[in-house]
Design a protein around this motif. Structure first.
Motif, short mmCIF file in Angstrom:
data_model
loop_
_atom_site.label_atom_id
_atom_site.label_comp_id
_atom_site.label_asym_id
_atom_site.label_seq_id
_atom_site.Cartn_x
_atom_site.Cartn_y
_atom_site.Cartn_z
N MET A 130 0.84 -1.18 0.00
CA MET A 130 0.00 0.00 0.00
C MET A 130 0.88 1.23 0.00
O MET A 130 1.81 1.35 0.77
N SER A 131 0.59 2.18 -0.90
CA SER A 131 1.36 3.39 -0.99
C SER A 131 0.75 4.47 -0.12
O SER A 131 -0.38 4.37 0.34
N GLY A 132 1.52 5.58 0.06
CA GLY A 132 1.02 6.67 0.86
C GLY A 132 1.59 6.63 2.27
O GLY A 132 2.19 5.65 2.70
N ASN A 133 1.41 7.72 2.99
CA ASN A 133 1.99 7.85 4.32
C ASN A 133 1.04 7.45 5.44
O ASN A 133 1.46 7.27 6.58
N ASN A 134 -0.26 7.35 5.12
CA ASN A 134 -1.24 7.05 6.16
C ASN A 134 -2.09 5.86 5.72
O ASN A 134 -2.88 5.98 4.78
N TYR A 135 -1.92 4.74 6.37
CA TYR A 135 -2.67 3.56 5.98
C TYR A 135 -2.68 2.54 7.12
O TYR A 135 -1.97 2.69 8.11
N PHE A 136 -3.51 1.53 6.95
CA PHE A 136 -3.58 0.45 7.93
C PHE A 136 -3.87 -0.85 7.20
O PHE A 136 -4.34 -0.88 6.06
N LYS A 137 -3.62 -1.94 7.89
CA LYS A 137 -4.00 -3.26 7.39
C LYS A 137 -4.25 -4.14 8.61
O LYS A 137 -3.44 -4.14 9.55
N GLY A 138 -5.37 -4.84 8.62
CA GLY A 138 -5.70 -5.67 9.76
C GLY A 138 -6.45 -6.92 9.36
O GLY A 138 -7.01 -7.01 8.26
N TRP A 139 -6.44 -7.89 10.26
CA TRP A 139 -7.10 -9.18 10.03
C TRP A 139 -7.98 -9.49 11.23
O TRP A 139 -7.69 -9.08 12.36
N TYR A 140 -9.04 -10.26 10.98
CA TYR A 140 -10.03 -10.55 12.02
C TYR A 140 -10.22 -12.06 12.07
O TYR A 140 -10.76 -12.68 11.14
N PHE A 141 -9.77 -12.68 13.17
CA PHE A 141 -9.88 -14.12 13.37
C PHE A 141 -10.91 -14.36 14.48
O PHE A 141 -10.63 -14.13 15.66
N LYS A 142 -12.09 -14.82 14.09
CA LYS A 142 -13.15 -15.07 15.06
C LYS A 142 -13.18 -16.56 15.40
O LYS A 142 -13.18 -17.41 14.51
N CYS A 143 -13.20 -16.85 16.71
CA CYS A 143 -13.20 -18.23 17.19
C CYS A 143 -14.40 -18.43 18.12
O CYS A 143 -14.52 -17.74 19.14
N ILE A 144 -15.25 -19.39 17.77
CA ILE A 144 -16.48 -19.63 18.50
C ILE A 144 -16.40 -21.00 19.17
O ILE A 144 -16.27 -22.02 18.50
N GLY A 145 -16.47 -21.02 20.50
CA GLY A 145 -16.48 -22.26 21.24
C GLY A 145 -17.90 -22.62 21.65
O GLY A 145 -18.87 -21.98 21.26
N ASN A 146 -18.00 -23.66 22.46
CA ASN A 146 -19.33 -24.10 22.89
C ASN A 146 -20.04 -23.07 23.74
O ASN A 146 -21.26 -22.93 23.69
N ASP A 147 -19.28 -22.32 24.53
CA ASP A 147 -19.91 -21.36 25.44
C ASP A 147 -19.21 -20.00 25.45
O ASP A 147 -19.43 -19.20 26.36
N THR A 148 -18.37 -19.73 24.45
CA THR A 148 -17.67 -18.46 24.43
C THR A 148 -17.23 -18.10 23.01
O THR A 148 -17.17 -18.96 22.13
N THR A 149 -16.95 -16.82 22.81
CA THR A 149 -16.43 -16.32 21.54
C THR A 149 -15.26 -15.39 21.80
O THR A 149 -15.32 -14.56 22.71
N ILE A 150 -14.18 -15.52 21.01
CA ILE A 150 -13.06 -14.59 21.06
C ILE A 150 -12.72 -14.18 19.62
O ILE A 150 -12.69 -15.03 18.74
N ALA A 151 -12.46 -12.91 19.42
CA ALA A 151 -11.96 -12.43 18.14
C ALA A 151 -10.59 -11.80 18.36
O ALA A 151 -10.40 -11.02 19.29
N PHE A 152 -9.64 -12.15 17.49
CA PHE A 152 -8.29 -11.63 17.53
C PHE A 152 -8.08 -10.72 16.32
O PHE A 152 -8.37 -11.13 15.18
N ILE A 153 -7.56 -9.51 16.55
CA ILE A 153 -7.41 -8.53 15.47
C ILE A 153 -5.97 -8.03 15.44
O ILE A 153 -5.64 -6.98 16.04
#
Length: 283
Positions: free
Chosen positions: A1-24
């Motif tokens: 990505m060009s330019g001086n101001n930018y971002f890039k991110g990923w979203y890993f959602k994990c769903i268990g039997n009784d809980t959810t966690i997302a890692f970004i």
């Protein structure tokens, strides 16, 4: 990505039997200075952990933050930061990519404020994560992976994702600035009954209703409604011109209603308490 101001991110959602966690995991650059972070959101808490740098590749997907690794094969975590201790492994099996790029022809348009990726609509999980003294088990769990890149999140947007019996859906609707113009952009995928349904602006999708925590979009014979019923929102940082200083609110696991029909035939209608929702659309 060009330019001086930018971002890039990923979203890993994990769903268990009784809980959810997302890692970004993400990196962000402003005026040539690059930083990185890992945000973690659970049913009842959110954490933001700064890092000096991040290494990544897209093919195959691989994201490294010091002792943490994220890929289509799974997640490995080893964090000792302030009063936060996180470690564990989650393995992924049966990654389900979409048929083609979610951005369609818009992936070729320069100067997009924010572009989206979907890496897996649904996959199986096994393993566990320990956050401080709390153990999160993901044996026979379900996962989802997506990503964003650009300069800023849209000022107004709605995003939701939900895995359901043998299916999964994702919908994002946002006000998009482009070359002096403003339009409402729609991207969405419904995976149901072994078939992928694509709903997008570039395929003729239109917004029928936004308001009261509800969004309805239609395209040809398709109509999809998503309604946030009961939020469990936690604060997350989002980019403005590459700087992570905007606060948004996401419910990683909340109660929501979905309805999807095709040519008047109801394909599904259900309420889930494991939905993810961001309703950052204020008139």
């Amino acid at each position: 990505m060009s330019g001086n101001n930018y971002f890039k991110g990923w979203y890993f959602k994990c769903i268990g039997n009784d809980t959810t966690i997302a890692f970004i995991p993400s990196f962000h650059c402003s005026s040539g200075k690059e930083t990185a972070s890992l945000q973690i959101i659970t049913d009842d808490a959110a954490f933001n952990i700064p890092f000096d740098s991040l290494e990544y590749s897209e093919k195959p997907l691989s994201v490294n933050l010091k002792n943490c690794h994220f890929s289509k094969d799974g997640i490995k975590l080893n964090i000792q930061s302030n009063n936060l201790l996180i470690n564990g492994n989650i393995k992924f099996h049966g990654i389900t990519p979409i048929n083609y790029d979610i951005m369609g022809p818009f992936r070729f348009v320069p100067f997009m404020q924010c572009s989206h990726s979907v890496y897996s609509m649904r996959h199986k999980l096994e393993g566990e994560i320990v956050v401080n003294d709390r153990r999160f088990n993901f044996q026979n769990g379900i996962g989802y992976i997506e990503g964003d890149r650009g300069r800023s999140f849209p000022d107004k947007y709605i995003w939701t994702q939900c895995c359901f019996d043998e299916g999964s859906l994702m919908l994002s609707v946002a006000d998009i600035p482009l070359l002096g113009f403003q339009f409402t952009g729609i991207i969405g995928v419904v995976l149901s009954g072994g078939k992928e349904y694509r709903i997008a602006t570039y395929l003729g999708a239109k917004v029928r209703h936004i308001g009261d925590n509800t969004i309805t979009v239609s395209q040809g014979g398709y109509e999809l409604t998503a309604k946030l019923i009961e939020k469990k929102a936690q604060p997350l940082y989002a980019p403005i011109n590459g700087v992570m200083n905007r606060i948004i609110h996401e419910s990683a696991s909340c109660k929501a209603y979905y309805k999807f029909s095709c040519k008047g035939k109801l394909l599904f209608e259900f309420t889930s308490d494991r939905a993810s929702f961001e309703f950052e659309y204020k008139k």
